[in-house]
Design a protein around this motif. Sequence first.
Motif, PDB file in Angstrom:
ATOM      1  N   ALA A   1     -11.847   3.587 -11.605  1.00 33.93           N
ATOM      2  CA  ALA A   1     -13.054   3.397 -10.398  1.00 33.93           C
ATOM      3  C   ALA A   1     -12.177   2.580  -9.248  1.00 33.93           C
ATOM      4  CB  ALA A   1     -14.241   2.526 -11.146  1.00 33.93           C
ATOM      5  N   ILE A   2     -11.188   1.797  -9.714  1.00 31.52           N
ATOM      6  CA  ILE A   2     -10.776   1.159  -8.441  1.00 31.52           C
ATOM      7  C   ILE A   2      -9.743   2.184  -7.931  1.00 31.52           C
ATOM      8  CG2 ILE A   2      -8.808  -0.504  -7.956  1.00 31.52           C
ATOM      9  CD1 ILE A   2     -10.258  -2.360 -10.034  1.00 31.52           C
ATOM     10  N   ASP A   3      -8.959   2.758  -8.864  1.00 32.18           N
ATOM     11  CA  ASP A   3      -8.021   3.965  -8.259  1.00 32.18           C
ATOM     12  C   ASP A   3      -8.881   4.793  -7.409  1.00 32.18           C
ATOM     13  OD1 ASP A   3      -5.222   5.420  -9.328  1.00 32.18           O
ATOM     14  OD2 ASP A   3      -6.877   6.752  -8.877  1.00 32.18           O
TER      15      ASP A   3
ATOM     16  N   LEU B   1      -2.038  -2.245  -8.116  1.00 30.17           N
ATOM     17  CA  LEU B   1      -0.889  -2.223  -7.177  1.00 30.17           C
ATOM     18  C   LEU B   1      -0.965  -1.079  -6.175  1.00 30.17           C
ATOM     19  CD1 LEU B   1       1.845  -2.667 -10.155  1.00 30.17           C
ATOM     20  CD2 LEU B   1       1.587  -4.147  -8.131  1.00 30.17           C
ATOM     21  N   LYS B   2      -1.825  -0.171  -6.733  1.00 30.36           N
ATOM     22  CA  LYS B   2      -1.770   1.067  -5.523  1.00 30.36           C
ATOM     23  C   LYS B   2      -2.671   0.642  -4.601  1.00 30.36           C
ATOM     24  CE  LYS B   2      -4.353   5.475  -5.530  1.00 30.36           C
ATOM     25  NZ  LYS B   2      -4.766   6.650  -6.672  1.00 30.36           N
ATOM     26  N   ALA B   3      -3.662  -0.274  -4.610  1.00 27.76           N
ATOM     27  CA  ALA B   3      -4.659  -0.774  -3.744  1.00 27.76           C
ATOM     28  C   ALA B   3      -3.840  -1.918  -3.042  1.00 27.76           C
ATOM     29  CB  ALA B   3      -5.774  -1.529  -4.472  1.00 27.76           C
ATOM     30  N   ALA B   4      -2.836  -2.448  -3.483  1.00 24.46           N
ATOM     31  CA  ALA B   4      -2.052  -3.492  -2.715  1.00 24.46           C
ATOM     32  C   ALA B   4      -1.129  -2.518  -1.960  1.00 24.46           C
ATOM     33  CB  ALA B   4      -1.306  -4.454  -3.360  1.00 24.46           C
ATOM     34  N   ALA B   5      -0.747  -1.587  -2.211  1.00 26.28           N
ATOM     35  CA  ALA B   5       0.311  -0.752  -1.476  1.00 26.28           C
ATOM     36  C   ALA B   5      -0.479  -0.361  -0.188  1.00 26.28           C
ATOM     37  CB  ALA B   5       1.119   0.144  -2.201  1.00 26.28           C
TER      38      ALA B   5
ATOM     39  N   GLU C   1      -0.228 -10.975  -9.443  1.00 27.81           N
ATOM     40  CA  GLU C   1       1.120 -10.428  -9.550  1.00 27.81           C
ATOM     41  C   GLU C   1       0.798  -8.641  -8.637  1.00 27.81           C
ATOM     42  OE1 GLU C   1       3.682 -12.069 -13.021  1.00 27.81           O
ATOM     43  OE2 GLU C   1       2.347 -10.145 -13.381  1.00 27.81           O
ATOM     44  N   CYS C   2      -0.423  -8.341  -9.044  1.00 27.24           N
ATOM     45  CA  CYS C   2      -0.909  -7.173  -8.505  1.00 27.24           C
ATOM     46  C   CYS C   2      -1.507  -6.906  -7.319  1.00 27.24           C
ATOM     47  CB  CYS C   2      -1.459  -6.289  -9.612  1.00 27.24           C
ATOM     48  SG  CYS C   2      -0.890  -6.018 -11.123  1.00 27.24           S
ATOM     49  N   GLY C   3      -1.520  -8.185  -6.641  1.00 27.34           N
ATOM     50  CA  GLY C   3      -2.123  -8.033  -5.162  1.00 27.34           C
ATOM     51  C   GLY C   3      -3.395  -8.429  -5.150  1.00 27.34           C
ATOM     52  N   ALA C   4      -4.115  -8.838  -6.217  1.00 21.83           N
ATOM     53  CA  ALA C   4      -5.758  -8.760  -6.020  1.00 21.83           C
ATOM     54  C   ALA C   4      -6.120 -10.337  -6.180  1.00 21.83           C
ATOM     55  CB  ALA C   4      -6.460  -8.036  -7.131  1.00 21.83           C
ATOM     56  N   LEU C   5      -7.317 -10.567  -5.176  1.00 27.00           N
ATOM     57  CA  LEU C   5      -7.678 -11.913  -5.181  1.00 27.00           C
ATOM     58  C   LEU C   5      -8.859 -12.020  -6.181  1.00 27.00           C
ATOM     59  CD1 LEU C   5      -7.818 -14.543  -3.408  1.00 27.00           C
ATOM     60  CD2 LEU C   5      -9.777 -13.742  -2.376  1.00 27.00           C
ATOM     61  N   ARG C   6      -8.628 -13.169  -7.200  1.00 29.86           N
ATOM     62  CA  ARG C   6      -9.701 -13.587  -7.974  1.00 29.86           C
ATOM     63  C   ARG C   6     -10.754 -14.324  -7.546  1.00 29.86           C
ATOM     64  NH1 ARG C   6      -9.041 -15.422 -14.403  1.00 29.86           N
ATOM     65  NH2 ARG C   6     -11.293 -14.990 -15.075  1.00 29.86           N
ATOM     66  N   VAL C   7     -11.759 -14.353  -7.437  1.00 29.70           N
ATOM     67  CA  VAL C   7     -12.786 -15.201  -7.292  1.00 29.70           C
ATOM     68  C   VAL C   7     -13.843 -15.506  -8.390  1.00 29.70           C
ATOM     69  CG1 VAL C   7     -13.042 -14.466  -4.884  1.00 29.70           C
ATOM     70  CG2 VAL C   7     -14.464 -13.270  -6.539  1.00 29.70           C
TER      71      VAL C   7
ATOM     72  N   ARG D   1      -4.074 -11.316   1.762  1.00 29.41           N
ATOM     73  CA  ARG D   1      -2.876 -10.578   2.417  1.00 29.41           C
ATOM     74  C   ARG D   1      -1.752 -11.088   1.862  1.00 29.41           C
ATOM     75  NH1 ARG D   1      -2.054  -8.914   8.630  1.00 29.41           N
ATOM     76  NH2 ARG D   1       0.299  -8.836   8.423  1.00 29.41           N
ATOM     77  N   ARG D   2      -1.383 -12.131   1.412  1.00 28.75           N
ATOM     78  CA  ARG D   2       0.010 -12.737   1.203  1.00 28.75           C
ATOM     79  C   ARG D   2       0.279 -12.186  -0.193  1.00 28.75           C
ATOM     80  NH1 ARG D   2       0.798 -16.679  -2.447  1.00 28.75           N
ATOM     81  NH2 ARG D   2      -0.814 -17.752  -2.010  1.00 28.75           N
ATOM     82  N   LEU D   3      -0.890 -12.053  -1.112  1.00 29.01           N
ATOM     83  CA  LEU D   3      -0.699 -11.469  -2.658  1.00 29.01           C
ATOM     84  C   LEU D   3      -0.456  -9.979  -2.392  1.00 29.01           C
ATOM     85  CD1 LEU D   3      -3.684 -13.175  -4.194  1.00 29.01           C
ATOM     86  CD2 LEU D   3      -1.280 -13.864  -4.832  1.00 29.01           C
ATOM     87  N   GLN D   4      -1.002  -9.142  -1.381  1.00 30.72           N
ATOM     88  CA  GLN D   4      -0.669  -7.923  -1.343  1.00 30.72           C
ATOM     89  C   GLN D   4       0.863  -7.483  -0.847  1.00 30.72           C
ATOM     90  OE1 GLN D   4      -3.345  -6.777   1.901  1.00 30.72           O
ATOM     91  NE2 GLN D   4      -4.979  -5.791   0.655  1.00 30.72           N
ATOM     92  N   GLN D   5       1.149  -8.475  -0.043  1.00 31.26           N
ATOM     93  CA  GLN D   5       2.498  -8.473   0.515  1.00 31.26           C
ATOM     94  C   GLN D   5       3.642  -8.523  -0.727  1.00 31.26           C
ATOM     95  OE1 GLN D   5       2.196 -10.969   3.657  1.00 31.26           O
ATOM     96  NE2 GLN D   5       2.263  -9.254   5.176  1.00 31.26           N
ATOM     97  N   ASP D   6       3.318  -9.474  -1.513  1.00 26.96           N
ATOM     98  CA  ASP D   6       4.173 -10.093  -2.553  1.00 26.96           C
ATOM     99  C   ASP D   6       4.089  -8.981  -3.768  1.00 26.96           C
ATOM    100  OD1 ASP D   6       5.066 -11.901  -0.927  1.00 26.96           O
ATOM    101  OD2 ASP D   6       3.711 -13.457  -1.971  1.00 26.96           O
ATOM    102  N   ALA D   7       3.055  -8.237  -3.875  1.00 28.34           N
ATOM    103  CA  ALA D   7       2.639  -7.606  -5.102  1.00 28.34           C
ATOM    104  C   ALA D   7       3.780  -6.711  -5.417  1.00 28.34           C
ATOM    105  CB  ALA D   7       1.496  -6.750  -4.841  1.00 28.34           C
ATOM    106  N   GLU D   8       4.307  -6.597  -6.677  1.00 32.83           N
ATOM    107  CA  GLU D   8       5.463  -5.613  -7.053  1.00 32.83           C
ATOM    108  C   GLU D   8       4.977  -5.525  -8.784  1.00 32.83           C
ATOM    109  OE1 GLU D   8       9.287  -7.243  -6.370  1.00 32.83           O
ATOM    110  OE2 GLU D   8       8.815  -9.085  -7.655  1.00 32.83           O
TER     111      GLU D   8
END
Lengths: 697, 697
Positions: A201-203, A232-236, A276-282, A455-462
């Motif tokens: 669903a995220i995809d 990772l796709k979302a972060a990219a 690691e995958c650029g998502a923010l956990r709340v 935003r930082r997590l998105q940038q660092d995601a790999e």
Amino acid sequence: MHPLEKMFRPRSIAVVGASGDPEKLGGRTLLHLKELGYQGRIYPINVSATEVQGLPAWRSVADLPETPDSALILLPAALVAKAIDDCAAKGVHHVQVLSSGFAEEGGEGVALQARLAEQARALGIRLTGPNCLGSISPPDGFFGTFSSLLATAKPPPGSVGVATQSGAYGSHIYAVAGFRGIGISRAIATGNEVDIDVAEAIDYLVDDPGTRVICASLEGCSNGDGLRRALLKAAAARKPVIIMKVGSTEVGAAAAATHTGSLAGEDRVIDTVFHECGALRVSSIEEMLDVAYLCSIAPLPPMESAGVLSVSGGIGVLMADACVEAGLAVPPMSAEVLAEIHAVQPMAAGCNPIDTTAQLAGRLHVIETISQAMMRGADLGAAMFYLAHLGRDMQRFPKIEGAFLALRRNQPDRTVVAVMTHVDEVRLRLEAEGIPVFEDPTRAVRAVAGAARLRRLQQDAEAVPAIAPAAPLGLTIANEAAAKALIARAGVPVLPEEACATAEAAVAAADRLGYPVVMKILSDDIAHKTEVGGVMLNIADGDGVAAAFAALMQRARAARPDARLDGVLVAPMMHGGVETIIGTLRDPVFGPMVMFGLGGVAVELFRDVAFASAPLTPKRAEALIGASRGAALLKGWRGGPPLDQAALVETLCALSRFAAAHAGEVASVEVNPFLVREKGAFALDALVVFSAAGGGH
Amino acid sequence: MHPLEKMFRPRSIAVVGASGDPEKLGGRTLLHLKELGYQGRIYPINVSATEVQGLPAWRSVADLPETPDSALILLPAALVAKAIDDCAAKGVHHVQVLSSGFAEEGGEGVALQARLAEQARALGIRLTGPNCLGSISPPDGFFGTFSSLLATAKPPPGSVGVATQSGAYGSHIYAVAGFRGIGISRAIATGNEVDIDVAEAIDYLVDDPGTRVICASLEGCSNGDGLRRALLKAAAARKPVIIMKVGSTEVGAAAAATHTGSLAGEDRVIDTVFHECGALRVSSIEEMLDVAYLCSIAPLPPMESAGVLSVSGGIGVLMADACVEAGLAVPPMSAEVLAEIHAVQPMAAGCNPIDTTAQLAGRLHVIETISQAMMRGADLGAAMFYLAHLGRDMQRFPKIEGAFLALRRNQPDRTVVAVMTHVDEVRLRLEAEGIPVFEDPTRAVRAVAGAARLRRLQQDAEAVPAIAPAAPLGLTIANEAAAKALIARAGVPVLPEEACATAEAAVAAADRLGYPVVMKILSDDIAHKTEVGGVMLNIADGDGVAAAFAALMQRARAARPDARLDGVLVAPMMHGGVETIIGTLRDPVFGPMVMFGLGGVAVELFRDVAFASAPLTPKRAEALIGASRGAALLKGWRGGPPLDQAALVETLCALSRFAAAHAGEVASVEVNPFLVREKGAFALDALVVFSAAGGGH
């Protein structure tokens, strides 16, 4: 076309189990499709009626005059299989099973669900559910759900997409979002997830052009790779993903396991993978919506720092505290800029937060100068303005509106936030210009901090690098010596250590190892060597070694007359350094992970351990070390020299490659302590555990 | 009558500086008094008008036909002194100075404020402000303030009292409270606090029969004793105090110091004092109001545990996680009670949280049975019910309303909370029965946890015992030996240790001390003894001591030929035990405090240190130890034996008495490490710092 598109935007839809009674789920769902704006063709399916809620009805999907894009199934569980067959026969390949009575009920329901999964796979049907709440697309007026919310409220259209496992959870999110004016693009609940899961669903939401921000919630996860890929796709794509995973505590995890039968895993591993995958956990729905609200309106702060301007000194301080606690820097303004500010507002106090004092009320025109200056005065990702009750005052508000709009235009990549009590009109006017409005100062700060972090997590995601499986080790058990040998071959530096049965052998070993040396009594029967005086440090020469051998044997014999003594261990003497713990574990969902932390009691008492997916790159190894508070000790504690972090990084990378390449065999490695010194670093002990089955994850 | 009564409920009031222009502060304040329901007599004072806003005006307080109960002064700062003289001459002894232009502006304002303070004292006038926002009493229609909020909203009457230093802060609190239906009894902003401070306002609110809950906010505090007394009085009266103190971070503290000129002190000391005195500290206005809301409606949970019943498994787990994180236990229901629940709702899953599943929708009548059973199933301070969107559905809500009311009646001392999206009518109906309603599940949990904690703090609150000052020590500096001697006399066990210049003296010392012993090289020039091989452990007999003396001297000479050697220290060998840190400090506001934590890097790296006011009782010493995570090590780590906590408690009490009795002289004591062993505990090092001035706190 994305497989989920037909579930969110069907041109035509069959409602299997449609009812004339809106108290029944099949009646309520049909009512929502009919009444809330859906423009497609609706086909009620009902075995015994020719008309349902004023629409012509069919006995079976097979009888329909066209092949609908998708079908919603609301029949009793036992009748679902037949309906699926009918759908397949008609060419309907997108089905949502809203019926309950499957695995969530245990017993026969588990088998029923397994058969449903197999049936869908065999027929090539993409399936949401069973036991799910359906999907909604407010911009299209499509509400394919029986959610009781819709009896009294319709989520407004907007740009926030919602993907949750639990239906009630999802409807709570979009209900509350709607109450505060946050519009929804798409929402879906995936229920028991026999096929489509939250990751898919995220995809879909990443691909959906109408979705700007994604809110997701998981109770369990079985497809770690799929979730990683979707995030990772979302972060990219720079689409923010704000995610919750319940069951973070022991009580919660136990309840989640009861509830979904999902594997819980180590909660900090989940934290790690999300980040690691650029998502923010709340951890709360309110926090999720605060961040989503900000991200749906404004640019994410390009750095984790904020300027605060307040008409109340006290609330300025409150916001500064909240910034620091949430990880936002509050840099002081430069002297030049402070001078500019004082030129127009002499009473302004502080250098960030800036307290304009309530005297600002009579001189609102100076806000433009002050706010523009602020943005030049320090490197700020965001500027926040506390303005008391100005947002309720339609006489005075227009006097500051222009200043905000100018700031927004001049700083298109920074986040500008207004904090004040306010009426809807003021909020809507500012939102239209890309300025989020909050009532509570702390929530405003936390939302800015969350967005900046995101935003930082998105940038660092790999992605975790791929690694080829290594040749099998063929081991199922290894004692300390074998474990040390194994990790030494993998590239982990192990302290040379020699077992010596005689004084002569000990002297020869010490000569080889170099002085000074440590000597330890060697006996399987003596676990706590120090307690029998079985450790001698700092032995300087061969005579000392010979004497120490005699002394150690004598002490051990005196203390434990019954112990079998195997001689002594001779090892180089290590002065100084910091004891750390490094290790690996294989998470059941996310595969091999590396762990780093401070050794000794810190591990258990303070849980000062950080995780990362294996294998590591040197850059990620450095980030892993930095995530532990113990990192401070490595940089040189209290004026001491910095320790050999390069050796630690190299070791972590080597160990992570070992764990990843042997993921099928190695369940966990624990090197505790791993001594990091000014020059070099050494494993002083090691434990390797192999999987009983020897299978991969 | 409480001195503040006339400020909140004056029968008549003078407005000095009243204006006909509502844009001016003196005009706006008068307008609020005239228009918002005040029933007393209003006397506008204006030097140049005979009528202001339709009311007869006077040139001076001196001219008034009666002595008003109090006066509000809104003149420019320079004119305030004359107005105060006029008030005194007329017999007005309760004055609020709303004018700004005093210490908050620095320069001349500081002197002006000092003169104002002296003037009020000399004239016997009780004074609020200057630079304050005035006071309001919604139940009496009294709004003696120029707050801009009142242009668009009037806080509703209710039972929450508000005492803040900052006016904008206070008006934000009562504004937001009003928006969510939380009524206000009294609110006051104390501004620059030359006389009446937040502590005295709290004291008044404790006495006020219309106030059930007190919300307070501080930026600084100069009268620690007054604050302690007011909070303890509230705790004894079981009136909840929910308090904020901004400036908890370094950035915030610096900003607060700029803003108010107040002393910041150590933030954890403030935490300690609040909690010792039974007040709950919170860090956001939202959290403050959530707890205040709950406490103003419902009984506080009698224990820190909760039951959760949810129609959504996912949200049940979310709430269970939130409970654990907020410090609420989530005990499992007994098997008997689970059987009762399954008898009426077979699908119910879990044992706490209990997931009724959405199937509950069709069988709402079972909620009464389930909820009553839950309350018998475990020791619960509170029961929380997540009910999705039932609070918006006026058809279905009445079906569960009775169950809640019955639970409330049967369990009058437990907290019952509903969590759901809702309309105002539902909220008001439940609130009227003592049931708070929340929309956000996490906020509901945190409010319950806060209220439960508050109740425990109230129960545990006790005044710090008084202690007579001891005879002066007459010291200004003490080296390690002198410091050890000093704390030893105070009752802190210090390890016996003898300095020996010769091998013979060392043997004699060891014979006295008992074997085994430790020997350490003694030299002012060698700071790091271990690095020169200058420490020898576990020496078993006299021959060993003699040999060790020679070895130590030889090693030291070899490593540091230039060092002056004073011989060796001989001390008993200590095996095992845990290194802790104990100490005292004198807080500038709250006086002598005791500190306890784990020693070594834990102190600085993990800030694992707890504080308590001195002197301690044994019970409070135990609580202090328990507040440090290091306490786990004392109870027996990894199956090891428990350590001598009694010795630690005794030492903490002794040290705390020393610090309190010598508060005028001793600035701080640090005993690091303080070794706690299976039997006994010992100071291994000590540092005592004396106040330069030797004055009291």
